[in-house]
Motif scaffolding. Structure first.
Motif, PDB file in Angstrom:
ATOM      1  N   VAL A 114       9.742  -9.450  -7.983  1.00 16.88           N
ATOM      2  CA  VAL A 114       9.795  -8.215  -8.776  1.00 16.88           C
ATOM      3  C   VAL A 114       8.471  -7.457  -8.729  1.00 16.88           C
ATOM      4  O   VAL A 114       8.337  -6.403  -9.348  1.00 16.88           O
ATOM      5  N   GLY A 115       7.496  -7.963  -8.007  1.00 17.72           N
ATOM      6  CA  GLY A 115       6.200  -7.288  -7.931  1.00 17.72           C
ATOM      7  C   GLY A 115       6.288  -5.976  -7.173  1.00 17.72           C
ATOM      8  O   GLY A 115       7.137  -5.794  -6.296  1.00 17.72           O
ATOM      9  N   GLU A 116       5.395  -5.049  -7.489  1.00 18.52           N
ATOM     10  CA  GLU A 116       5.452  -3.709  -6.900  1.00 18.52           C
ATOM     11  C   GLU A 116       5.193  -3.725  -5.397  1.00 18.52           C
ATOM     12  O   GLU A 116       5.629  -2.810  -4.689  1.00 18.52           O
ATOM     13  N   TYR A 117       4.505  -4.752  -4.901  1.00 16.78           N
ATOM     14  CA  TYR A 117       4.226  -4.776  -3.464  1.00 16.78           C
ATOM     15  C   TYR A 117       5.492  -4.999  -2.638  1.00 16.78           C
ATOM     16  O   TYR A 117       5.536  -4.620  -1.460  1.00 16.78           O
TER      17      TYR A 117
ATOM     18  N   MET B 151      11.782 -11.926  -0.785  1.00 19.02           N
ATOM     19  CA  MET B 151      10.379 -12.195  -0.481  1.00 19.02           C
ATOM     20  C   MET B 151       9.513 -12.027  -1.724  1.00 19.02           C
ATOM     21  O   MET B 151       9.641 -11.032  -2.440  1.00 19.02           O
ATOM     22  N   PRO B 152       8.602 -12.968  -1.998  1.00 19.17           N
ATOM     23  CA  PRO B 152       7.658 -12.797  -3.108  1.00 19.17           C
ATOM     24  C   PRO B 152       6.651 -11.679  -2.834  1.00 19.17           C
ATOM     25  O   PRO B 152       6.338 -11.370  -1.675  1.00 19.17           O
ATOM     26  N   ALA B 153       6.149 -11.113  -3.900  1.00 11.73           N
ATOM     27  CA  ALA B 153       5.206  -9.997  -3.785  1.00 11.73           C
ATOM     28  C   ALA B 153       3.911 -10.397  -3.091  1.00 11.73           C
ATOM     29  O   ALA B 153       3.276  -9.572  -2.421  1.00 11.73           O
ATOM     30  N   LEU B 154       3.482 -11.649  -3.240  1.00 13.83           N
ATOM     31  CA  LEU B 154       2.263 -12.098  -2.548  1.00 13.83           C
ATOM     32  C   LEU B 154       2.394 -11.930  -1.038  1.00 13.83           C
ATOM     33  O   LEU B 154       1.471 -11.452  -0.370  1.00 13.83           O
ATOM     34  N   ASN B 155       3.544 -12.315  -0.521  1.00 13.66           N
ATOM     35  CA  ASN B 155       3.781 -12.154   0.911  1.00 13.66           C
ATOM     36  C   ASN B 155       3.890 -10.680   1.285  1.00 13.66           C
ATOM     37  O   ASN B 155       3.404 -10.250   2.336  1.00 13.66           O
ATOM     38  N   ALA B 156       4.539  -9.909   0.412  1.00 15.03           N
ATOM     39  CA  ALA B 156       4.708  -8.483   0.689  1.00 15.03           C
ATOM     40  C   ALA B 156       3.367  -7.753   0.694  1.00 15.03           C
ATOM     41  O   ALA B 156       3.162  -6.817   1.470  1.00 15.03           O
ATOM     42  N   ALA B 157       2.446  -8.187  -0.158  1.00 15.98           N
ATOM     43  CA  ALA B 157       1.113  -7.574  -0.178  1.00 15.98           C
ATOM     44  C   ALA B 157       0.416  -7.783   1.161  1.00 15.98           C
ATOM     45  O   ALA B 157      -0.227  -6.871   1.705  1.00 15.98           O
ATOM     46  N   LEU B 158       0.548  -8.998   1.693  1.00 18.34           N
ATOM     47  CA  LEU B 158      -0.015  -9.279   3.015  1.00 18.34           C
ATOM     48  C   LEU B 158       0.657  -8.399   4.062  1.00 18.34           C
ATOM     49  O   LEU B 158      -0.003  -7.809   4.928  1.00 18.34           O
ATOM     50  N   GLY B 159       1.992  -8.277   3.987  1.00 18.63           N
ATOM     51  CA  GLY B 159       2.732  -7.477   4.951  1.00 18.63           C
ATOM     52  C   GLY B 159       2.377  -6.008   4.911  1.00 18.63           C
ATOM     53  O   GLY B 159       2.321  -5.340   5.946  1.00 18.63           O
ATOM     54  N   LEU B 160       2.146  -5.481   3.721  1.00 20.83           N
ATOM     55  CA  LEU B 160       1.789  -4.068   3.601  1.00 20.83           C
ATOM     56  C   LEU B 160       0.483  -3.775   4.335  1.00 20.83           C
ATOM     57  O   LEU B 160       0.355  -2.762   5.037  1.00 20.83           O
TER      58      LEU B 160
ATOM     59  N   ASN C 198      -0.419 -10.251 -11.894  1.00 20.99           N
ATOM     60  CA  ASN C 198       0.457 -11.306 -12.421  1.00 20.99           C
ATOM     61  C   ASN C 198       1.903 -11.187 -11.938  1.00 20.99           C
ATOM     62  O   ASN C 198       2.719 -12.054 -12.226  1.00 20.99           O
ATOM     63  N   PHE C 199       2.243 -10.132 -11.204  1.00 19.13           N
ATOM     64  CA  PHE C 199       3.591  -9.964 -10.666  1.00 19.13           C
ATOM     65  C   PHE C 199       3.580 -10.413  -9.206  1.00 19.13           C
ATOM     66  O   PHE C 199       3.444  -9.604  -8.287  1.00 19.13           O
ATOM     67  N   VAL C 200       3.725 -11.718  -9.034  1.00 20.00           N
ATOM     68  CA  VAL C 200       3.599 -12.287  -7.689  1.00 20.00           C
ATOM     69  C   VAL C 200       4.949 -12.694  -7.090  1.00 20.00           C
ATOM     70  O   VAL C 200       5.022 -13.098  -5.937  1.00 20.00           O
TER      71      VAL C 200
END
Length: 387
Positions: free
Chosen positions: A49-52, A264-273, A44-46
């Motif tokens: 502020v999301g951890e990704y 950057m939103p966490a959704l994008n950062a998750a993809l980047g990771l 839910n942290f997208v």
């Protein structure tokens, strides 16, 4: 169709094997992208502020060697904020190559500063420091430690080297020029994630740098960018400015300066990771592809395959052939025939001072850039072609 165009089509098509269309640069998703993005959604942290976001920033620092990475919504936003933090203000002039993507000039314009176009060298396709030194010696003076353009009476505040197609600029020479004329260096490293200058990752040499994770870059977050710096105070300011300059508080909305919604939103950062986990593999394949191209195109008098400068290890983000002088007339035919035969090729960008918005900006002699504009062609560069 001439023999050169036929040869290019035949050999690039063989690299693409079974596909009917070979794009200029396609993303590859074959790692943990689905797992990480799904996990981000479930958390839910997208948003930013999301951890990704934190995980991806740490991964960027580990790979590049930079002390701090601040994720942004795109590379242009990263460059905009980097210029602000370097002290560029309204009506200041910023030196940049005329041979660059328009985002470099746009970021300067957001501050109401003035792009000042300079020439490049054929060796790196980046700024020619020697020619720049001679030019600045003629048109500038130093007053109270500030570089002044004698013609316009404006301050020349900064210089933005752009690592064209991922190939690093000769930064030692450029640093000497910057120090001589008291200029801040802000690197446009949008295209050079994974490229090294004398063993140092690009983006670590200037005061700040901007990286892009656009869909066509070596790794992608869909849209996204990043500020790199080794200065703790600048890193704190960058994060603050890109988070609307909101003062931390459990519930109050307090903002202490004009800021930007640039994180950057966490959704994008998750993809980047997930993407950065595969970066070394992508670069290995892309360098293998460049080696293949070098072998394929080694014996032509009409053009040369562009290779990295001897001081650098490039990511070969976009491969390029450079028509030799006297063969400029082949450019448009090659572009037309390759694209009509399912092989995407592109000319280098139109020089920025040729665009109506920037035609009246100051500029030096741009003869090398003018020549390259007519001779450079980008050819398919996706990592999978190097398998």
């Amino acid at each position: 169709m001439n023999k050169i165009t036929k040869y290019i089509i035949k050999n690039v098509a063989q690299l693409g094997r079974t596909v009917n269309f070979i794009p200029l640069h396609a993303p590859i998703f074959e790692g943990n992208e689905i797992e990480y993005v799904t996990d981000c959604i479930k958390s839910n942290f997208v948003s930013s502020v999301g951890e990704y976001v934190n995980k991806f920033e740490k991964a960027i620092c580990k790979y590049t060697g930079a002390k701090y990475a601040i994720l942004t919504v795109n590379g242009t936003a990263a460059l905009h904020v980097s210029l602000l933090l370097a002290g560029v203000g309204e009506n200041d002039e910023v030196l940049m190559p005329a041979l660059t993507f328009i985002a470099t000039a746009n970021a300067v314009s957001y501050i109401k500063a003035i792009p000042h176009f300079i020439d490049v060298e054929e060796k790196s396709l980046g700024i020619d420091a020697d020619k720049l030194d001679e030019y600045l010696h003629t048109i500038t003076l130093i007053e109270n430690g500030v570089c002044i353009n004698k013609n316009t009476k404006r301050k020349i505040k900064a210089i933005v080297p752009m690592h064209t197609f991922g190939h690093p600029v000769d930064m030692d020479k450029l640093k000497k020029v910057a120090e001589k004329y008291n200029l801040e260096i802000v690197e446009d490293a949008a295209e050079s994630l994974g490229s090294f200058y004398k063993g140092v990752h690009t983006g670590n040499i200037g005061k700040l740098a901007a990286i892009s994770f656009n869909g066509n870059k070596i790794i992608t977050t869909g849209g996204g960018g990043c500020i790199l710096t080794n200065d703790e105070e600048l890193a704190k300011k960058a994060k603050h400015i890109t988070t609307t300059a909101k003062v931390p508080h459990p519930w109050e909305y307090e903002h202490d300066m004009i800021g930007y919604n640039y994180r950057m939103p966490a959704l994008n950062a998750a993809l980047g990771l997930a993407q950065i986990e595969k970066l070394s593999e992508f670069i290995e394949k892309k360098r293998r592809l460049a080696k293949k191209y070098k072998e394929i195109f080694d014996d032509f008098k009409e053009f040369t395959f562009f290779t990295e400068p001897d001081y650098a290890k490039s990511n070969y983000w976009l491969n390029a052939i450079v028509l030799n002088k006297g063969y400029e007339h082949l450019r448009d035919e090659i572009l037309k025939e390759t694209n009509e035969n399912g092989i995407m090729t592109r000319p280098v960008w139109k020089l920025i001072h040729h665009l109506k918005m920037f035609k009246n900006c100051p500029r030096m002699d741009l003869s090398v850039s003018e020549s390259l504009e007519k001779r450079v062609i980008n050819i398919p560069s996706s990592a999978y072609l190097g398998e």
